[in-house]
Structures are given as structure tokens and as C-alpha cells.
Scaffold this motif. Structure first.
Motif, PDB file in Angstrom:
ATOM      1  N   PRO A 281       0.711  -1.179   0.175  1.00  0.00           N
ATOM      2  CA  PRO A 281       0.083  -0.207  -0.040  1.00  0.00           C
ATOM      3  C   PRO A 281       1.009   1.268   0.073  1.00  0.00           C
ATOM      4  CG  PRO A 281      -0.073  -1.177   2.020  1.00  0.00           C
ATOM      5  CD  PRO A 281       0.254  -1.971   1.210  1.00  0.00           C
TER       6      PRO A 281
ATOM      7  N   GLU B 280       1.680   1.564  -3.719  1.00  0.00           N
ATOM      8  CA  GLU B 280       0.629   2.203  -4.247  1.00  0.00           C
ATOM      9  C   GLU B 280       0.199   3.381  -4.176  1.00  0.00           C
ATOM     10  OE1 GLU B 280      -2.137  -1.642  -5.554  1.00  0.00           O
ATOM     11  OE2 GLU B 280      -2.562  -0.717  -3.493  1.00  0.00           O
ATOM     12  N   ALA B 281       0.441   3.833  -3.041  1.00  0.00           N
ATOM     13  CA  ALA B 281       0.302   5.370  -2.653  1.00  0.00           C
ATOM     14  C   ALA B 281       1.247   6.409  -3.092  1.00  0.00           C
ATOM     15  CB  ALA B 281       0.026   5.702  -0.863  1.00  0.00           C
TER      16      ALA B 281
ATOM     17  N   ALA C 189       0.658   6.586  -6.723  1.00  0.00           N
ATOM     18  CA  ALA C 189      -0.556   7.740  -7.217  1.00  0.00           C
ATOM     19  C   ALA C 189      -0.101   8.947  -6.920  1.00  0.00           C
ATOM     20  CB  ALA C 189      -1.765   7.209  -6.054  1.00  0.00           C
ATOM     21  N   TRP C 190       0.757   9.259  -5.899  1.00  0.00           N
ATOM     22  CA  TRP C 190       1.159  10.549  -5.722  1.00  0.00           C
ATOM     23  C   TRP C 190       1.833  11.177  -6.876  1.00  0.00           C
ATOM     24  CZ3 TRP C 190       5.866  12.850  -4.428  1.00  0.00           C
ATOM     25  CH2 TRP C 190       6.151  14.004  -3.839  1.00  0.00           C
TER      26      TRP C 190
ATOM     27  N   ARG D 286      -4.501  -0.863  -9.259  1.00  0.00           N
ATOM     28  CA  ARG D 286      -5.704  -0.064  -8.407  1.00  0.00           C
ATOM     29  C   ARG D 286      -6.985   0.253  -9.325  1.00  0.00           C
ATOM     30  NH1 ARG D 286      -2.371   4.018  -8.254  1.00  0.00           N
ATOM     31  NH2 ARG D 286      -3.013   5.342  -9.521  1.00  0.00           N
TER      32      ARG D 286
END
Length: 217
Positions: free
Chosen positions: A92, A95-96, A99-100, A125
């Protein structure tokens, strides 16, 4: 072995960066989310890292309890590196972070290396958001083919790969054909996977649950 570096701050973020803040560490985790990898495979898929730095990072990660090293049984007889449950718990985080940073993926620069499977986490995602996170999904780009274990939960530390190179082992829930530009747009949130299917930017084949869910959009 070099001494353990630390920010020496009583803060959970600082403690986390003590373990994974060095350059290349999180990208090694990204590669190992595909399952056990040999040193030579890691080096090939981390263009720009020197052999000395990669070896040092792998030793540090083993010391931090993020990875383990084991020898494959014959006829393989090679050493492989793999994530521990603690290491897989960084899924995670990656993934975060992806995305950022997706907004930084503008036009590909001439110096940019690319591997097809580097789009695995953004597509994972996108499949979740589209309600199509079911079983194994095969993805074909001009840069190569990989497969996703689409129901891999972001908050799970269970063993098992999140993605893998090459075609799916067996019949997948869906097969997707798209290009890197569309992958980057999905990662930036400029379009959803269902919308990209409707617009013809993603071609979906297969009769599995994931394929049907995407075509229903």
C-alpha cells in the motif's frame, strides 16, 4: 557490513525511513512484489543501479527483515531474494507513492527506461476502482506482457506474488491490450478503466468475471 543508519528521531515516519529511505530500496520492493527474483533479474530490471549498490541494498533489506535469501532446489540451484510479510506490507505504501507521483508522468523522456510490469500497480488500482479485481488478469503492452493477481488486497501481507512477467499461468479472467500512454492516464486518474474500454483505448477479451465487469461499463 555497514553500520545501520538512523535519523535518531522518535517518530514512526523517521523509523520507517531508517528502513526504506535509501535510494533504490522501494524500487527493489516493487520488483520483488512479482515473487522470488534472482540477483541478475533484479539488476536487469533496475536500470541505472550499480552492482555494488544493489548488493548493499539487498543486504540492508535482509537485515531490516524486509527480504530473505534462499537457494532454489536443483536443477535451479540459484539464490533468489523474496519479500517477507513485513516487506510485502509495503504494497500500500508503493501504491500510494505511485498515485502521488503519477502527475509527474508526462511525455516519456528520451532517457527514460521502461518495463511493462512497472505499470502493474497502477493497473491493479484501476481494476479495483472498476470493480474488476477478480483473479488473474493478463496485460499486453507494446513493451511486453505481464499478468496481475487482481484480487491481491492492498492491505494484505499474505504470501504470493502481486504480478508476474509474461502471459498468465492458465486462462485469465480477462486479457487487456493497451498502450503505455493509456496506462499513464489511468495512473494519473485522468480516465477510469471502464471509460477507457468504452472509448476503445483498452481492448478486453475473455469470458471471466473481470472481463464481463469491464465490458458492462
Amino acid at each position: 557490513m555497514s553500520p545501520r543508519r538512523s535519523y535518531d528521531q522518535y517518530c514512526s515516519a523517521a523509523r520507517a525511513l531508517d528502513a526504506v529511505g535509501d535510494r533504490w530500496t522501494l524500487l527493489i520492493v516493487r520488483e520483488l512484489l512479482a515473487g522470488p527474483r534472482r540477483y541478475t533479474d533484479l539488476h536487469a530490471d533496475l536500470p541505472g543501479v550499480s552492482t555494488d549498490v544493489l548488493a548493499s541494498r539487498l543486504k540492508d533489506m535482509e537485515r531490516e527483515g524486509l527480504t530473505t535469501r534462499r537457494r532454489l532446489p536443483p536443477p535451479g540451484a540459484a539464490y533468489v531474494y523474496e519479500l517477507t510479510a513485513r516487506g510485502r506490507g509495503l504494497l500500500p505504501v508503493l501504491e500510494a507513492l505511485g498515485a502521488w507521483g503519477a502527475g509527474e508522468l508526462g511525455e516519456r523522456r528520451p532517457t527514460d527506461a521502461v518495463r511493462a510490469h512497472w505499470f502493474a500497480l497502477p493497473l491493479l488500482r484501476a481494476l479495483r476502482e472498476a470493480g474488476a479485481a477478480e483473479g488473474v488478469v493478463e496485460v499486453r503492452l507494446e513493451e511486453g506482457v505481464f499478468h496481475l493477481y487482481a484480487d491481491a488486497a492492498a492491505d494484505s501481507v499474505e504470501e504470493g506474488p502481486v504480478y508476474g512477467d509474461g502471459p498468465a499461468p492458465g486462462e485469465p479472467e480477462a486479457r487487456l491490450v493497451l498502450d503505455a500512454v493509456t496506462c499513464a492516464a489511468l495512473g494519473r486518474g485522468e480516465t477510469g478503466l471502464r471509460e477507457a474500454v468504452r472509448d476503445g483505448r483498452v481492448r478486453v477479451t475473455g469470458d471471466g468475471t473481470a472481463a464481463k465487469a469491464l465490458r458492462e461499463g
